[in-house]
Design an enzyme around this catalytic site. Sequence first.
Site, mmCIF file in Angstrom:
data_model
loop_
_atom_site.group_PDB
_atom_site.id
_atom_site.type_symbol
_atom_site.label_atom_id
_atom_site.label_comp_id
_atom_site.label_asym_id
_atom_site.label_seq_id
_atom_site.Cartn_x
_atom_site.Cartn_y
_atom_site.Cartn_z
ATOM 1 N N SER A 135 0.830 -1.205 0.000
ATOM 2 C CA SER A 135 0.000 0.000 0.000
ATOM 3 C C SER A 135 0.865 1.256 0.000
ATOM 4 C CB SER A 135 -0.906 0.039 1.222
ATOM 5 O OG SER A 135 -1.603 1.277 1.222
ATOM 6 N N LYS A 190 -4.341 -6.763 3.231
ATOM 7 C CA LYS A 190 -4.336 -5.613 2.300
ATOM 8 C C LYS A 190 -5.768 -5.272 1.863
ATOM 9 C CE LYS A 190 -3.146 -2.323 -0.469
ATOM 10 N NZ LYS A 190 -3.990 -2.143 -1.536
ATOM 11 N N HIS A 193 -7.322 -3.463 4.591
ATOM 12 C CA HIS A 193 -6.766 -2.099 4.540
ATOM 13 C C HIS A 193 -7.586 -1.247 3.566
ATOM 14 C CE1 HIS A 193 -4.447 0.916 2.325
ATOM 15 N NE2 HIS A 193 -3.787 1.147 3.436
ATOM 16 N N ASN A 194 -7.865 -1.801 2.415
ATOM 17 C CA ASN A 194 -8.626 -1.042 1.411
ATOM 18 C C ASN A 194 -10.048 -0.741 1.883
ATOM 19 O OD1 ASN A 194 -6.322 -1.344 -0.098
ATOM 20 N ND2 ASN A 194 -7.408 -1.761 -1.995
ATOM 21 N N GLU A 197 -9.805 1.983 4.186
ATOM 22 C CA GLU A 197 -9.535 3.180 3.364
ATOM 23 C C GLU A 197 -10.853 3.750 2.799
ATOM 24 O OE1 GLU A 197 -6.415 2.626 0.268
ATOM 25 O OE2 GLU A 197 -7.977 3.153 -1.166
ATOM 26 N N LYS A 266 -12.269 -0.098 -7.770
ATOM 27 C CA LYS A 266 -11.642 -1.185 -8.537
ATOM 28 C C LYS A 266 -12.017 -2.544 -7.975
ATOM 29 C CE LYS A 266 -7.726 1.313 -10.410
ATOM 30 N NZ LYS A 266 -7.329 2.235 -9.315
ATOM 31 N N ARG A 293 -20.672 4.506 -2.504
ATOM 32 C CA ARG A 293 -20.100 4.708 -3.853
ATOM 33 C C ARG A 293 -21.108 4.241 -4.901
ATOM 34 N NH1 ARG A 293 -13.554 3.613 -4.091
ATOM 35 N NH2 ARG A 293 -13.052 4.546 -2.081
HETATM 36 C C1 6PG Z 1 -3.163 1.486 -1.678
HETATM 37 C C2 6PG Z 1 -4.525 1.692 -2.268
HETATM 38 C C3 6PG Z 1 -4.611 1.213 -3.644
HETATM 39 C C4 6PG Z 1 -5.863 1.753 -4.344
HETATM 40 C C5 6PG Z 1 -6.923 0.728 -4.444
HETATM 41 C C6 6PG Z 1 -8.342 1.180 -4.214
HETATM 42 O O1 6PG Z 1 -3.176 0.921 -0.603
HETATM 43 O O2 6PG Z 1 -2.164 1.906 -2.256
HETATM 44 O O3 6PG Z 1 -5.482 1.002 -1.501
HETATM 45 O O4 6PG Z 1 -4.501 -0.163 -3.620
HETATM 46 O O5 6PG Z 1 -6.260 2.941 -3.797
HETATM 47 O O6 6PG Z 1 -6.760 0.236 -5.725
HETATM 48 O O7 6PG Z 1 -8.859 1.750 -5.308
HETATM 49 P P1 6PG Z 1 -10.391 1.969 -5.640
HETATM 50 O O8 6PG Z 1 -10.842 3.135 -4.793
HETATM 51 O O9 6PG Z 1 -10.349 2.334 -7.094
HETATM 52 O O10 6PG Z 1 -11.168 0.734 -5.398
#
Ligand code: 6PG
Length: 471
Positions: A135, A190, A193-194, A197, A266, A293
Amino acid sequence: MKGENSNQIGLIGLGVMGKSLARNFESRGYNVSVYNLPFPGEEDLVNNFVNEFSDSNFYGAKDLEDFVNSLDSPKKIVLMITAGDPVDQMISKLEPLLAENDIIIDAGNSHFSDSERRSKDLDSKGLKFVGLGVSGGEEGALKGPSLMPGCTSSTYQELEVYFKSIAAVEREGNACVTHIGSGGSGHFVKMVHNGLEYADMQMIAEVYGYFKKSAGYSNEEIASIFEDWNKGELGGYLLEITIDILRHKENGQATLDEILDVAGNKGTGKWVVHAALDLGVPIPTISESVFARYLSTMIETRTGASSSYNQSSGVNKLSSEGINTIKDALYASKLINYIQGFDLIKAASEQYNWDINFSNLANIWKEGCIIRSEVLYVLSEINITNNLILTNEIKQLLLTRISAFNQTLAVFGSSGVHAPAMSASFNYFNGIILEKTTANMIQAQRDYFGAHTYEKVGKPRSEFFHTNWTK
Ligand code: 6PG
């Protein structure tokens, strides 16, 4: 650097992330071989890259065989290619060229179940596999990402020195990498993590929406509030970039105001919600952020419904005390998001026998990754053995903010603010602190129409009862 069987690292996939990762390895003193399949339009990628960094220790391989031959044994090959089939195809091409104990490191955003499968498959063939969560985006990959490797302990020991050399470094001087666990655990972590995020981003967007619409603040005023928050306990990368975004102008116009309000993704957010559903773990803050989203994409319905239903609740500026209340509510929401995320990882570790080491998990997210923030420094001090909500540290942090959280959600409700992630945190909290839920009613209803049986208060959990409800 051309040297038969002498380069320490090989990297396949010269997209944005691959190039950055290759440069990161090279900048730490490694000789790096690079290769990219000659897809139409990408035939010159390898040569162009090596020419661009001609003073560096890169070897541009002419084909896969040349690439593998240029590496020192055991060979360490990093794949930074599109997740899914391309990874399987590349592994099949590499397999006949590799010898026992060579290591394939998949650094893309692969699904954890693919990594689990690949790890078992390669292990049975005497090869080693690492599902490596990375990440930090392009800049992180270049200067220091947060790394989440899933593999056997011995493979991690072999690679630790390489990982540590390229990873971000947190304030106490530790590299943001640890052995996550076996198999697909690195990519699972990971993926979570997303999810975290997505939720962190959504909650910031919700507060921005409230300030903008209900409090009537300008982008600059919101940026100043966030700037103030960013100096304290809410400080972190995502708030930092939000401040820049709020202030950015093109031809005198706020760039943000020109961006269509439809969010892309994504798919990793979807993956994490799927995984949570499979494991039976509630992560409503993340799932609501994914759905927010999706809802944003319903632009025609939204526009039509807005003209029929939307009632303006007017604009109410806030006192500094009012602003602090929102800040506390955002902090509480954020903590509750992490409580859910860690709980999900814990459940996965047990279900898949990954033996994830929780003591270091928050540490590797302190820097380098997208969710890096002060909250991770706080979480890294907690001994996580159970749901975080039960720890004294979290108790202290939440108890002092409950009233702000209640007030904020009440204000959001009465002003018609769309705040699905913060509301989800609020509802999760109000559910997880209940000694008695209303699930007794659900059980009775299930038993009534479907004879699904129920358990009884005070009886052993293995005993099930049925009532004939119409008699
Ligand atoms: C990272 C990010 C990276 C990216 C994802 C999510 O940790 O560097 O999480 O992996 O931001 O692809 O992207 P989307 O918002 O397009 O789903």
